[in-house]
Write an enzyme that holds these catalytic residues in place. Structure first.
Site, short mmCIF file in Angstrom:
data_model
loop_
_atom_site.label_atom_id
_atom_site.label_comp_id
_atom_site.label_asym_id
_atom_site.label_seq_id
_atom_site.Cartn_x
_atom_site.Cartn_y
_atom_site.Cartn_z
N GLY A 1 0.81 -1.21 0.00
CA GLY A 1 0.00 0.00 0.00
C GLY A 1 0.84 1.26 0.00
CE1 TYR B 1 -9.26 3.71 7.86
CE2 TYR B 1 -9.09 6.04 8.42
CZ TYR B 1 -8.49 4.86 8.04
OH TYR B 1 -7.13 4.80 7.84
#
Length: 316
Positions: free
Chosen positions: A14, A137
């Site tokens: 990532g 989140y």
């Protein structure tokens, strides 16, 4: 960390994880271990436990997470809170169970209240309501911070938490339906330039202000703090300066070489009005960012051209 210490970077492909790997390799660390999400599903406790028992890492950078921009957070709130809670819980607990020397947890500045005093200090955590567009989140990330702090208190672990501001750079997500604002704008402006489109739409009013940090700077800070800092206090990682979305769009248009008009769609959400972190704690620990936004945008666009654009069919 010794140069031959076994270091596990979770989320190594990532934006954040790949930058940490680059930094470690550049600095001579030779015993790095990673797994792709196909090889190791971090939401599965059994797989995580088996991996740690086999590899026995000394240090863990927990950079794996389900991330996305306003659209993705709005469309898939259950996925964001579920997957992040499971990843964090499995990795943090298994690190403790397997006597990991130190773990670094990557949070996010969205943990701070929507209307937190600017710049946002670490002690503003849990002092007000969160931004609704990414609340699930943010709650998962807050849980990760509290889990690290709780394990330190109860079990004497050395788990630290850092809160990076908005990040961009190599291996960013340029998908227009799920990316953050900066990579999305790079793609929008590039495609408009290539297709001779005279206007580019940007969500919101352009008034909100955001701070952006190049991912290689974040990685340098993470490795620095892994080597120098221990404690229950979280640490903000940022530039210490912000820019309006309007100014950002103009800078990206200039970097890409787009000559058309920028149109702001005010029917779309702005998100939080401002997100700037106070980096005084980070500076007191001996680290400051070194890559300017102008230089970072040039680097990010170059990476996009080399790794994304050449593999993409541009359509009108």
């Amino acid at each position: 960390m010794k140069l031959d210490s076994k270091i596990y970077v979770a989320g190594h492909r990532g934006l954040v994880g790949s930058a940490i790997v680059r930094n470690l390799q550049k600095n001579g660390y030779t015993n790095l271990v990673f797994r792709t999400s196909q090889e190791l599903d971090l939401t599965k406790a059994g797989q995580v436990s088996a991996f740690f028992q086999k590899e026995r890492p000394d240090y863990v950078f927990l950079a794996a997470a389900k991330v996305g921009g306003i659209v993705a957070n709005n469309d898939y709130p259950a996925d964001f809170i579920r997957d992040n809670l499971m990843i964090q819980t499995n990795v943090i607990d298994t690190a403790y169970q397997n006597n990991v020397k130190k773990l670094l947890f990557l949070g996010s500045t969205c943990i701070y209240p929507r209307l937190a005093t600017q710049p946002m200090r670490e002690d503003s955590l849990l002092t007000g309501e969160l931004e609704p567009t990414n609340e699930p989140y943010a709650i998962a990330k807050i849980a990760g911070i509290k889990m690290c702090q709780s394990y330190n208190r109860q079990y004497g672990t050395d788990f630290i938490s850092i809160m990076p501001t908005n990040l961009y750079g190599p291996n960013d997500n340029f998908d227009l339906t799920s990316s953050h604002v900066l990579p999305a704008l790079i793609r929008k402006f590039h495609e408009a330039k290539m297709n001779h489109i005279t206007t580019v739409e940007v969500w919101g009013t352009g008034a909100p202000k955001r701070e952006f940090l190049y991912s290689d700077d974040l990685a340098d800070a993470a490795v620095y703090l892994m080597n120098t800092y221990s404690g229950n206090d979280l640490v903000n990682i940022g530039m210490g300066k912000d820019i309006s979305i309007k100014e950002l769009a103009e800078k990206i248009g200039e970097t890409v070489g787009y000559q058309g008009e920028i149109v702001f769609n005010t029917s779309k959400p702005d998100g939080a009005p401002r997100k700037l972190v106070d980096v005084s704690r980070l500076k007191s620990l001996g680290w400051e960012a070194g890559i300017s936004l102008d230089d970072g945008l040039e680097l990010a666009y170059k990476w996009f051209l080399e790794h994304v654009e050449k593999n993409t069919t541009i359509t009108t």
